[in-house]
Design a protein around this motif. Sequence first.
Motif, mmCIF file in Angstrom:
data_model
loop_
_atom_site.group_PDB
_atom_site.id
_atom_site.type_symbol
_atom_site.label_atom_id
_atom_site.label_comp_id
_atom_site.label_asym_id
_atom_site.label_seq_id
_atom_site.Cartn_x
_atom_site.Cartn_y
_atom_site.Cartn_z
ATOM 1 N N ASP A 8 0.958 4.113 -3.020
ATOM 2 C CA ASP A 8 0.744 5.547 -2.779
ATOM 3 C C ASP A 8 1.945 6.366 -3.241
ATOM 4 O OD1 ASP A 8 -1.661 4.828 -1.690
ATOM 5 O OD2 ASP A 8 -1.012 5.010 0.403
ATOM 6 N N HIS A 37 1.981 6.638 -7.048
ATOM 7 C CA HIS A 37 0.934 7.555 -7.508
ATOM 8 C C HIS A 37 1.369 9.003 -7.346
ATOM 9 C CE1 HIS A 37 -3.059 9.353 -7.990
ATOM 10 N NE2 HIS A 37 -3.429 8.199 -8.533
ATOM 11 N N ARG A 38 1.930 9.325 -6.184
ATOM 12 C CA ARG A 38 2.386 10.708 -5.957
ATOM 13 C C ARG A 38 3.492 11.080 -6.936
ATOM 14 N NH1 ARG A 38 1.921 9.031 -0.493
ATOM 15 N NH2 ARG A 38 4.159 8.587 -0.449
ATOM 16 N N ARG A 54 0.839 -1.206 0.000
ATOM 17 C CA ARG A 54 0.000 0.000 0.000
ATOM 18 C C ARG A 54 0.874 1.256 0.000
ATOM 19 N NH1 ARG A 54 -2.940 -1.557 3.547
ATOM 20 N NH2 ARG A 54 -4.690 -2.301 2.263
#
Length: 625
Positions: free
Chosen positions: A445, A448-449, A441
């Motif tokens: 994240d 994605h950032r 996870r």
Amino acid sequence: MSTPIEDYALISDLETAAMVGRNGSIDWLCLPRFDSPACLAALLGTEDNGFWRVSPVARGPCTRRAYRPDTLILESRWDSATGSVRVTDFMPPRAQLPCIVRVVEGLSGSVTMRSELRLRFHQGRVVPWIRVTGRSTVAVAGPDAVWLNADAPVRALDRHDGADPAVRDSTVLDFTVPAGRRLALTLVWSPSHLPELPAPLCVPAETALKETGDFWRRWAGQCRYEGPWRDAVVRSLITLKALTYAPTGGIVAAPTTSLPGCIGGERNWDHRFCWLRDSTLTLSCLLRSGYRDEAAAWLDWLVRAIAGDPADLQTVYGVGGQRLLPETEAPWLTGYEGSRPVRFGNSAVSQFQLDVYGEVLDTLHLSLRAGIRMPAHVWSLVEAMMGHLHRHWREPDKGLWQVRGPQRQFVHSKVMAWVAADRALRMGVLLGRNGASGEWRAMRDEVHRQVCREGWDVQQRSFVQSYGSSALDASALLIPRLGFLPAWDERVRGTVRAMRELDHGGFVRRYAPDNQGEHNSQGVHSVDGMHGIEGAFVACSLWYADALAATGHVERAREAFERVLAIRNDVGLLSEQWDPDAGRQLGNAPQAFSHIALVETAFALSGLSSCAAGRSVPRARSTSR
């Protein structure tokens, strides 16, 4: 002059395929399977490299041709001053040995026909020894033997190119067909050490024709698509089935090699293999169309092929799952319209392509959701792949286009790393496995950032090809389909608007032809490492239609889709690329990915999304070369 790529039709026995021109000539055939050496290779050279033409003695293109509805049986008709004749070409689905049957039927008047077979084994290079036994002729070279049989008396013309009568330039048969007469020519491959007449030569042509037609009609009848483009969808699905290697379930990207993306150039690749990159879209296409058995067979092939250390994951494998596909060149072949080199094998097997991990995990997730049985060790495979990806996702790679330029931080590759983590997490929920979910996870994240920060161009209001570049790439159109961002996000809408910069005559290129002036002093594209430019990529044009529909521009999406339908050839086939300037197909043909994308877009625009099991199938998530 070479025959235009769009003049070729496909016949297949689900283990290999032949390309039949409008002039009645089979100019490409690999035996006994898709990735075997070609024995008819005029497609990539001259007639001296092998062909089999059955046509009126006067030659010339057929008057008209078509597949029999819902089959892969090709009918070509010639109308002349003396009469009309029809040639029916097909390959019976493989039972024992590969076989091509060509039935000649007089329709009116009387037509003098000629069959000319010039075999050249080992990629159009080796002249065989030939002997005649009754109505059959057998040609032998090394491990290969090809038998040609006529089911009625014909006149053979002797043509020798050497002193020894066993060495022939070609096997020529002349015959006249009045109205109502039928004559069948059957060509069979067998291992040369087997002396007996191959069994397929003992099967009446009419029996083989009926059984072949029944097979294809039964198979096409399973299609669950009922929208306005059913004929195009069924033809695309039949083409996909024709490119399936039945013994293993693997699906080749195309039956050909080295058909150029740039006429006269070096963008010539061997597509007679199976790309993991196509896996999710292939599976989704088969499931939603009602072909659950084929989807399961494809998944089984994939799981077997990728077995081993995740560090050794390749983007491409052979039809049997083999890993070694050494790339060689054939200097004795002049290339299609002078496009050289002619390549056999594909060196992309050795490239680091980060996105393929996302493709595999996306496919496994889709299969799990669809209820396809998976081996018990799949979760261990997921954990191993994610462990490797967690350590390496920050590295540059060659990207989904398999560039031969330097490695880069390709945006699509990072998006697919996000997909890998996302799908692994979702599979963990479905299977009740926690695993390293916290680590995955956090990776999801972070990726994605990073993509939203480094892959976004503020001035163009679009995602770009790679970090630090201003170049656009059509792969960004897949962002909403992959679930990375929703279609209503302004960044997605801006990206779709920016893709107009990749427009080429109403179609979409993969990326800018000159990468915004980034060629080096030798004229080599700085990204893909190749000279010259290519046509518009058919699948990218379909991705654009999908993205337009997803962002609310349904009418424009339909127009984009109809433009793609209009560039199919007269029997409904698509190659990899399209040249809007010359109005011709480019690249290997028929291209499985183009036809898969066509089916997916037809479903999207028709509002259908159910699979054979009655479960909802997510929008397709995949890419191609």
